[in-house]
Enzyme design. Structure first.
Site: not given
Ligand code: 13P
Length: 254
Positions: A9, A11, A96, A98, A168, A174, A214
């Site tokens: 991904n 992003k 996701h 985000e 996730e 991140g 991560s």
């Protein structure tokens, strides 16, 4: 036996030139690998470039990071499933964290997108995961249950089997702090239990559940050797072709 699936991904990163250079250096590294499904998920602007650079001669698939549920029309700024199919896209990431936290996506919206994707013969990668606060309060099982039941509502067993789930945990995305293999396995087994309740044993056993948060070459093998972890959805470490290739190799059952 579920075939492992490892996805990059990217992003909001990678120009067309960077994407083409990535593919050029990545391909030779994973040339003979066909026992792992590999997916590259660029920003919309680099999808065509990645498809072109990959060519047709191998089994790497291209994915998208989001889509809208309507097929076409006056929805400025949105991208539909048929438009993605037109670019030879096979997978689409939906829900996701985000998108959920920064862009207000709800389980109901994710569910509409999942159904639209399946109708267009795209395979959804549906993301679920709890925040640190939710984990600390002991609420992760409740949160995962709500997200799964909401995002996957109304799916038939065959549709569920065509769907990939990505666990996730938000606190691991991140941050450099991955879930331990034991924490991740516990959550994946729980997700499979919910899938079983929503469908049947065979279906739940066939759905692939990726871990994301991560993932790096150093922790990938141990994570993916857990019985219910069927691959990885990789952010930061997928921007470097060498490290992504190492993660793909770590998924092999040898
Ligand atoms: P990182 O691998 O950068 O933690 O990102 C995980 C992720 O969000 C993949 O979708």
């Amino acid at each position: 036996m579920r075939k492992k699936i490892v996805a990059a991904n990217w992003k909001m990163n990678m120009t067309q030139g960077e994407a083409a250079r990535f593919v050029e250096s990545f391909l030779p590294d994973i040339d003979e690998i066909n026992d792992v499904d590999v997916v590259i998920i660029p920003p919309f602007t680099a999808i065509a470039k990645v498809s072109e650079a990959l060519g047709r001669a191998h089994n790497i698939k291209v994915g998208a990071q989001n889509m809208y549920w309507e097929k076409s029309g006056a929805f400025t700024g949105e991208i539909s499933a048929p438009l993605l199919r037109d670019l030879f896209v096979h997978y689409v990431v939906l829900g996701h964290s985000e998108r959920r936290t920064l862009f207000g996506e709800t389980d109901e919206m994710v569910n509409r997108k999942v159904r639209a994707a399946l109708e267009a013969k795209l395979r959804p990668i549906v993301c679920v995961g709890e925040t640190l606060d939710q984990r600390d309060k002991g609420n992760w099982e409740k949160i995962l249950t709500i997200q799964l039941r909401g995002s996957l509502a109304g799916l038939k067993p065959k549709e569920l089997q065509d769907t990939v789930i990505a666990y996730e945990p938000v606190w691991a995305i991140g941050t450099g702090r991955n879930a331990t293999p034991q924490q991740a396995q516990e959550a994946h087994a729980f997700i499979r239990k919910i899938l079983r309740e929503m469908s049947d044993d065979t279906t739940a056993d066939r759905v692939r559940i990726q871990y994301g948060g991560s993932v790096k070459p150093e922790n990938a093998r141990e994570l993916m050797s857990q019985p219910d972890i069927d691959g990885a959805l990789v952010g930061g470490a997928s921007l470097d072709p060498r490290s992504f290739a190492q993660i793909v190799k770590a998924a092999r059952q040898e």
